[in-house]
Design a protein around this motif. Structure first.
Motif, PDB file in Angstrom:
ATOM      1  N   ALA A   1      15.690  -5.786 -13.876  1.00  0.00           N
ATOM      2  CA  ALA A   1      16.586  -5.275 -12.581  1.00  0.00           C
ATOM      3  C   ALA A   1      18.084  -5.000 -13.025  1.00  0.00           C
ATOM      4  O   ALA A   1      19.027  -4.087 -12.244  1.00  0.00           O
ATOM      5  N   GLU A   2      18.569  -5.874 -14.202  1.00  0.00           N
ATOM      6  CA  GLU A   2      20.199  -5.558 -14.570  1.00  0.00           C
ATOM      7  C   GLU A   2      20.150  -4.025 -14.830  1.00  0.00           C
ATOM      8  O   GLU A   2      21.589  -3.642 -14.796  1.00  0.00           O
ATOM      9  N   LEU A   3      19.259  -3.874 -16.112  1.00  0.00           N
ATOM     10  CA  LEU A   3      19.245  -2.585 -16.770  1.00  0.00           C
ATOM     11  C   LEU A   3      18.996  -2.149 -15.069  1.00  0.00           C
ATOM     12  O   LEU A   3      19.906  -0.271 -15.105  1.00  0.00           O
ATOM     13  N   ARG A   4      17.832  -1.520 -14.699  1.00  0.00           N
ATOM     14  CA  ARG A   4      18.021  -1.113 -13.316  1.00  0.00           C
ATOM     15  C   ARG A   4      19.297  -0.827 -12.980  1.00  0.00           C
ATOM     16  O   ARG A   4      19.818   0.485 -12.234  1.00  0.00           O
ATOM     17  N   ASP A   5      19.810  -1.762 -12.299  1.00  0.00           N
ATOM     18  CA  ASP A   5      21.600  -1.819 -11.464  1.00  0.00           C
ATOM     19  C   ASP A   5      21.810  -0.927 -12.241  1.00  0.00           C
ATOM     20  O   ASP A   5      23.373  -0.066 -11.509  1.00  0.00           O
ATOM     21  N   ALA A   6      22.304  -1.172 -13.847  1.00  0.00           N
ATOM     22  CA  ALA A   6      23.705  -0.378 -14.293  1.00  0.00           C
ATOM     23  C   ALA A   6      23.546   0.670 -14.343  1.00  0.00           C
ATOM     24  O   ALA A   6      23.985   1.527 -14.291  1.00  0.00           O
ATOM     25  N   VAL A   7      21.802   1.118 -14.867  1.00  0.00           N
ATOM     26  CA  VAL A   7      21.854   2.621 -14.821  1.00  0.00           C
ATOM     27  C   VAL A   7      22.078   3.417 -13.098  1.00  0.00           C
ATOM     28  O   VAL A   7      22.406   3.983 -12.442  1.00  0.00           O
ATOM     29  N   ARG A   8      21.568   2.480 -12.306  1.00  0.00           N
ATOM     30  CA  ARG A   8      21.832   2.930 -10.949  1.00  0.00           C
ATOM     31  C   ARG A   8      23.599   3.147 -10.579  1.00  0.00           C
ATOM     32  O   ARG A   8      24.103   3.692  -9.497  1.00  0.00           O
ATOM     33  N   GLY A   9      24.244   2.118 -10.736  1.00  0.00           N
ATOM     34  CA  GLY A   9      25.360   1.133 -10.440  1.00  0.00           C
ATOM     35  C   GLY A   9      25.674   1.101  -8.957  1.00  0.00           C
ATOM     36  O   GLY A   9      27.001   0.913  -8.579  1.00  0.00           O
TER      37      GLY A   9
ATOM     38  N   ARG B   1      18.516 -14.744 -13.423  1.00  0.00           N
ATOM     39  CA  ARG B   1      19.559 -13.633 -13.602  1.00  0.00           C
ATOM     40  C   ARG B   1      20.705 -13.184 -13.970  1.00  0.00           C
ATOM     41  O   ARG B   1      21.188 -12.318 -14.417  1.00  0.00           O
ATOM     42  N   GLY B   2      21.116 -14.719 -13.973  1.00  0.00           N
ATOM     43  CA  GLY B   2      23.032 -14.898 -14.280  1.00  0.00           C
ATOM     44  C   GLY B   2      22.739 -15.022 -15.955  1.00  0.00           C
ATOM     45  O   GLY B   2      23.526 -13.934 -16.577  1.00  0.00           O
ATOM     46  N   ALA B   3      21.416 -15.323 -16.673  1.00  0.00           N
ATOM     47  CA  ALA B   3      21.638 -14.914 -18.204  1.00  0.00           C
ATOM     48  C   ALA B   3      21.608 -13.817 -18.782  1.00  0.00           C
ATOM     49  O   ALA B   3      22.111 -12.515 -19.702  1.00  0.00           O
ATOM     50  N   ALA B   4      20.479 -12.862 -17.581  1.00  0.00           N
ATOM     51  CA  ALA B   4      20.373 -11.649 -17.772  1.00  0.00           C
ATOM     52  C   ALA B   4      21.585 -10.594 -17.546  1.00  0.00           C
ATOM     53  O   ALA B   4      22.087  -9.716 -19.106  1.00  0.00           O
ATOM     54  N   ALA B   5      22.537 -11.529 -17.064  1.00  0.00           N
ATOM     55  CA  ALA B   5      23.356 -10.123 -16.739  1.00  0.00           C
ATOM     56  C   ALA B   5      24.847  -9.707 -17.600  1.00  0.00           C
ATOM     57  O   ALA B   5      24.834  -9.504 -18.103  1.00  0.00           O
ATOM     58  N   VAL B   6      24.668 -11.449 -18.122  1.00  0.00           N
ATOM     59  CA  VAL B   6      25.121 -11.585 -19.393  1.00  0.00           C
ATOM     60  C   VAL B   6      25.144 -10.996 -20.391  1.00  0.00           C
ATOM     61  O   VAL B   6      26.115 -10.352 -20.780  1.00  0.00           O
ATOM     62  N   LEU B   7      23.906 -11.120 -20.802  1.00  0.00           N
ATOM     63  CA  LEU B   7      22.982 -10.502 -22.290  1.00  0.00           C
ATOM     64  C   LEU B   7      23.379  -8.626 -21.399  1.00  0.00           C
ATOM     65  O   LEU B   7      23.754  -7.243 -22.592  1.00  0.00           O
ATOM     66  N   VAL B   8      23.230  -7.900 -20.934  1.00  0.00           N
ATOM     67  CA  VAL B   8      22.712  -6.951 -20.553  1.00  0.00           C
ATOM     68  C   VAL B   8      24.291  -6.116 -20.547  1.00  0.00           C
ATOM     69  O   VAL B   8      24.545  -4.928 -21.082  1.00  0.00           O
ATOM     70  N   SER B   9      25.729  -6.922 -19.731  1.00  0.00           N
ATOM     71  CA  SER B   9      26.555  -6.333 -19.176  1.00  0.00           C
ATOM     72  C   SER B   9      27.432  -6.613 -20.643  1.00  0.00           C
ATOM     73  O   SER B   9      28.116  -5.395 -20.971  1.00  0.00           O
ATOM     74  N   SER B  10      27.345  -7.734 -21.510  1.00  0.00           N
ATOM     75  CA  SER B  10      27.521  -7.614 -23.420  1.00  0.00           C
ATOM     76  C   SER B  10      26.970  -5.847 -24.120  1.00  0.00           C
ATOM     77  O   SER B  10      27.626  -5.789 -24.965  1.00  0.00           O
ATOM     78  N   ILE B  11      25.849  -6.207 -24.170  1.00  0.00           N
ATOM     79  CA  ILE B  11      24.950  -4.941 -24.358  1.00  0.00           C
ATOM     80  C   ILE B  11      25.426  -3.671 -24.152  1.00  0.00           C
ATOM     81  O   ILE B  11      26.123  -2.794 -24.927  1.00  0.00           O
TER      82      ILE B  11
ATOM     83  N   THR C   1      26.794   6.345 -17.701  1.00  0.00           N
ATOM     84  CA  THR C   1      26.210   6.935 -16.304  1.00  0.00           C
ATOM     85  C   THR C   1      25.891   5.632 -15.678  1.00  0.00           C
ATOM     86  O   THR C   1      25.847   6.414 -14.003  1.00  0.00           O
ATOM     87  N   ALA C   2      25.864   4.593 -15.444  1.00  0.00           N
ATOM     88  CA  ALA C   2      26.664   4.026 -14.454  1.00  0.00           C
ATOM     89  C   ALA C   2      27.235   3.956 -13.608  1.00  0.00           C
ATOM     90  O   ALA C   2      27.688   4.369 -12.262  1.00  0.00           O
ATOM     91  N   ALA C   3      28.529   4.480 -14.431  1.00  0.00           N
ATOM     92  CA  ALA C   3      30.120   5.019 -13.818  1.00  0.00           C
ATOM     93  C   ALA C   3      29.668   6.188 -13.173  1.00  0.00           C
ATOM     94  O   ALA C   3      30.504   6.805 -11.804  1.00  0.00           O
ATOM     95  N   THR C   4      29.148   7.291 -13.740  1.00  0.00           N
ATOM     96  CA  THR C   4      29.209   8.529 -13.110  1.00  0.00           C
ATOM     97  C   THR C   4      27.845   7.979 -11.442  1.00  0.00           C
ATOM     98  O   THR C   4      28.026   9.314 -10.834  1.00  0.00           O
ATOM     99  N   ALA C   5      27.481   7.153 -11.307  1.00  0.00           N
ATOM    100  CA  ALA C   5      26.442   6.601  -9.790  1.00  0.00           C
ATOM    101  C   ALA C   5      28.113   6.079  -8.703  1.00  0.00           C
ATOM    102  O   ALA C   5      26.938   6.698  -8.024  1.00  0.00           O
ATOM    103  N   ASN C   6      29.052   6.259  -9.734  1.00  0.00           N
ATOM    104  CA  ASN C   6      30.206   5.971  -8.674  1.00  0.00           C
ATOM    105  C   ASN C   6      30.524   7.558  -8.472  1.00  0.00           C
ATOM    106  O   ASN C   6      30.799   8.119  -9.062  1.00  0.00           O
TER     107      ASN C   6
END
Length: 890
Positions: free
Chosen positions: A81-89, A103-113, A122-127
């Protein structure tokens, strides 16, 4: 260099940890415990042994492995879910990750990676906003980047100026309200301004005020102030047409630019008694009001019509609207916030009329809403972002924008538009609030002379109205204010508090103490200090004042005829609004009569030429004695030798029955035209039809569309009848389209004719006619459609259905009370707001000896009338008690 090494170290550590959890845990479980799924399905003996046997170490190990597998699956889903939201923005899930540890632990790891990787780009272009709007990570915010999802921007609008706003994990409207409005508790104002707003650029609709997504553009109240670090999307637009204002005696030096805003926004500007009076912001330049077009009456198009007239979009005659508000006439303008409140009151008017209808056709005949009110309601219904309560499935106006607290103190108003602004203030305060928000339902104290000055000499009083206190003179008005202040002070003393805001928080169940607006002429010398003291004591007690004339003890504002303002003297806490709503006397009087009827349930009390009363055409066609002689009566079967008529049905879903021939389908607008002509038996002119059915088209285009839809309707009716479609079904005489009663059978006309005949019939013939009428009316007029012109006609036909059931039940009550009771139960299901149906049903229950049924009916009536902030009449309560007591005594 060190920064790059640090980011790589963070990404490597986070990636290793994520890989170890996602891939390592399953590998260890498979190697150490085995594959979790059995190779074969267990048989009955194995299951019996497992259930009845003792717990072994192997079973405990397997249970622990299952728990680990489940935890691993939840964490993997959170990572996905975190990776999907990151790609979609865009995040569409939990906005409070601390409630979901996975979800909190996944958010920490995914946002750090993803820190600085290609997925972050890619996520930024979704904005949809410019990339520069996304602030780069800084050393002052490392923790946020490690504990939050990537930050993206939304847009907030104050007046006509947009600003970037960084949307962060866990963001909510309370944070926005605190930083932009200075009060976190005002988040509900932002929610109401944007509720159900659709965002086409990025998708989504704001339905939950706890969810804010990147790319959304949120409108803020007009008194919002951007934080010091807020960055505008584009520079403010310079004023192209500055408003013409009366030259003040002492103009302020370098006045701040101000502008009108389209939002129905609350405000606490000093010079306005309610936010509904502003609709403006003190941050951007003013926009020139759109000039009202020349009024055009419904008539056939003139060959000499100018190109400018042809370019005018259809609306109510003389009424225009834009992003700022509704221009009812050259000297009557309302912001959208106030228009929405008036529209909600119009919805309640029809509910109140349903409640008080007694079943007599000539008692309280259905009349059209006053033209200004009808025009405002149509404009609000057509506005894509404003709430418009549906009258057929009554939703009280809880979603109407609230009016903010009235500013304390007094404000003098001068200039050619002072009286018009005072009239609009009177309307705005009396329109504020709802039954569900009693503290927002403002009250007005005004003396009779000032009221006559504002509304004209023909209107002396509006009749009893709890929210309008009319004093004999200024001294009596100040006495009323003194009594209100004393009462409120005593309540505050009982709770050891100092202002109403504290009282509402500490004692929410205390009696409602709404804002009070005092409207008077500038007091003479003998009462000036008394007024000053009363207004000073009113600070914190919900008292404000508009004084017609210069006010030496507070700010004075000059107002032009079209509502634009300029500060003359005084030092207000905030600059005056750029534009205040203004109303002409006749327009204000008609709106006030509607507000009073909506809130009290009583019919208009003003007998004056100012208030136009137009009976609904469908009702007039039944009560006009000459109509029965001039209009062919509807017949269930054609006479011998005559063509079979087409059957148009508008009770329930509109439709044409019995189509047998092939041909073109019925257009959507042709269906609406069929309903419109069905409720206008005498027909309507092309221009008149176009104004209601094609409001957004140019006049020539609207006329052409009316002709096209009339031709389509005639064609489809011809496919259902046997007459020649060339000169039948839909005919045009003297420039007016109408349905031909000789070749079209319309069910609503049949219902009208049945009730006409039942009025003069008696005995079995009367009962047969009423039974046929009850069988015919099984649903509302044009069920499933929400034409903005339909409600008066729908109410008329609903009354016919109610009347037929009341009269038939009265005939059945003595001979067959069971049938009467069943008939009335069905009638209440179709019109649960009509009190006469409950009263008649109580008599039927009494005839059956059902005391509990009487009690149930009274509870149902009380609950239904609460939607209109009404209660059963005293006569109804007394009757219910008498009927129950008579049964208990037996």
């Amino acid at each position: 260099m060190l920064s790059w090494v640090g980011r790589m170290l963070v990404r490597t550590t986070a990636g290793t940890a994520l890989l170890a959890v996602v891939g390592g845990i399953p590998a260890l479980l498979v190697i150490g415990v085995g594959w979790p799924l059995p190779r074969t399905l267990p048989d009955t003996d194995s299951l019996t042994t497992f259930i009845t046997g003792s717990v072994t170490d192997h079973m405990v190990l397997n249970a622990l492995a299952i728990a680990i597998w489940l935890a691993w699956a939840l964490f993997t889903q959170a990572v996905y879910a975190e990776l999907r939201d990151a790609v979609r923005g865009i995040r569409d899930g939990d906005t409070r990750p601390y409630l979901n540890p996975m979800r909190g632990a996944a958010a920490v790891l995914v946002s750090s990676i993803l820190l600085g990787t290609f997925l972050a780009g890619t996520a930024a272009t979704a904005n949809p906003l410019p990339a520069a709007a996304n602030p780069a990570p800084t050393a002052a915010r490392p923790a946020a980047l490690l504990t939050q999802h990537l930050e993206f921007t939304a847009t907030v609008r104050v007046g006509d100026q947009d600003y970037f706003y960084v949307v962060q994990r866990g963001d909510n409207m309370s944070k926005i309200a605190k930083s932009w409005l200075g009060d976190a508790n005002r988040w509900h104002e932002i929610c109401q301004l944007n509720n159900h707003k659709h965002f086409p650029r990025v998708g989504g609709t704001l339905r939950d005020c706890n969810l804010i997504y990147p790319g959304w553009d949120l409108r803020l109240p007009t008194d919002a102030r951007p934080p010091t670090d807020a960055r505008p999307v584009t520079p403010p637009r310079p004023p192209s047409h500055p408003p013409t204002t009366t030259t003040p005696a002492s103009p302020p030096a370098n006045p701040a630019p101000i502008t009108a805003t389209p939002a129905p926004a609350p405000s606490t500007a000093v010079t306005t008694p309610t936010s509904g009076l502003t609709g403006v912001s003190a941050s951007t330049p003013p926009a020139e009001p759109s000039p009202a077009p020349a009024s055009h009456q419904p008539a056939s198009p003139s060959p000499s019509a100018s190109d400018d007239e042809d370019a005018t979009a259809h609306a109510s005659p003389g009424v225009t609207s834009d992003e700022h508000g509704v221009q009812l006439s050259p000297l009557s303008w309302l912001p959208w916030s106030l228009a929405a409140l008036i529209s909600a009151a119009a919805a309640l008017v029809w509910l109140q009329r349903r409640r008080r209808y007694t079943g007599e056709s000539d008692d309280d005949p259905p009349t059209e809403l006053p033209p200004p009110v009808a025009a405002v309601r149509r404009a609000v219904i057509r506005h894509p972002d404003l709430p418009h309560p549906d009258i057929t499935a009554v939703d009280p106006p809880t979603s109407v924008p609230d009016l903010a607290a009235l500013p304390p103190g007094g404000t003098g108003i001068v200039g050619d538009g002072a009286h018009a602004a005072a009239r609009a203030a009177l309307v705005a305060v009396l329109a504020s609030g709802s039954p569900q928000q009693p503290d927002m339902r403002g009250e007005v104290v005004i003396d009779a002379a000032t009221l006559a000055t504002l509304l004209g000499p023909d209107v002396v009083t509006l009749g009893p109205w709890p929210r309008l206190h009319v004093a004999d003179n200024i001294d009596d008005a100040l006495t009323t204010i003194d009594a209100l202040l004393l009462h409120r002070s005593r309540i505050l003393d009982e709770h050891a508090l100092t202002d109403l805001d504290e009282l509402r928080q500490a004692a929410p169940d205390e009696e409602a103490l709404p804002q009070v607006l005092l409207i008077i002429e500038t007091p003479p010398a003998g009462a000036r200090m008394r007024t000053k003291v009363a207004l000073a004591l009113g600070e914190g007690l919900g008292l404000s004042a508009l004084l017609l004339g210069d006010w030496a003890h507070g700010p004075t504002v000059t107002i032009t005829p079209d509502g634009h303002t300029a500060l003359v003297s005084g030092q207000p806490a905030k600059p005056p609004p750029a534009r205040m709503p203004v109303l002409e006397p006749a327009v204000a009087t008609q709106i006030l009569t509607t507000l009073r009827e909506a809130q009290t349930g009583e019919p208009p009390a003003i007998a004056s030429p100012v208030v136009e009363v137009t009976v609904v055409p469908l009702h007039a066609s039944r009560t006009d004695p000459s109509a029965a002689d001039t209009e062919p009566a509807s017949q269930p079967m054609p006479a011998p030798g005559r063509p079979e008529r087409a059957r148009l049905r508008v009770l329930g879903p509109p439709r044409i029955e019995g189509i047998t021939a092939d041909g073109r389908p019925l257009r959507t607008k042709a269906i609406e035209l069929a309903v419109y002509l069905a409720v206008h038996p005498n027909g309507a002119a092309t221009r008149e039809i176009g104004e209601y059915l094609e409001p957004d088209a140019r006049i020539s285009q609207a006329d052409q569309r009316v002709h096209t839809n009339a031709s389509n309707l005639r064609h489809v009716l011809g496919r259902a009848g046997t007459a020649d479609p060339k000169d039948n079904y839909v005919i045009k005489t003297a420039g007016r389209y109408r349905l031909d009663p000789a070749t079209v059978d319309v069910d609503v006309w049949t219902l009208r004719d049945l009730l006409r005949k039942a009025t003069i019939a008696s005995g079995p013939d009367r009962r047969e006619l009423l039974t046929a009428a009850c069988d015919l009316y099984t649903g509302p007029l044009a069920e499933g459609h929400k034409y903005d012109w339909l409600e008066p006609h729908r109410e008329t036909v609903r009354r016919w259905g109610t009347e037929s059931r009341l009269q038939l039940a009265d005939d059945l009550l003595d001979s067959d009370p069971h049938a009467a009771s069943s008939l009335l139960d069905k009638a209440i299901g179709m019109d649960r707001y009509n009190e006469a149906l409950y009263v008649k049903a109580m008599h039927a229950r009494h005839a059956l000896g059902d005391a509990d049924g009487i009690r149930t009916l009274l509870r149902a009536l009380t609950k239904a009338l609460a939607d209109a902030d009404a209660e059963p009449q005293e006569e109804t309560l007394t009757l219910a008690n008498q009927l129950r007591n008579s049964l208990d005594d037996k």
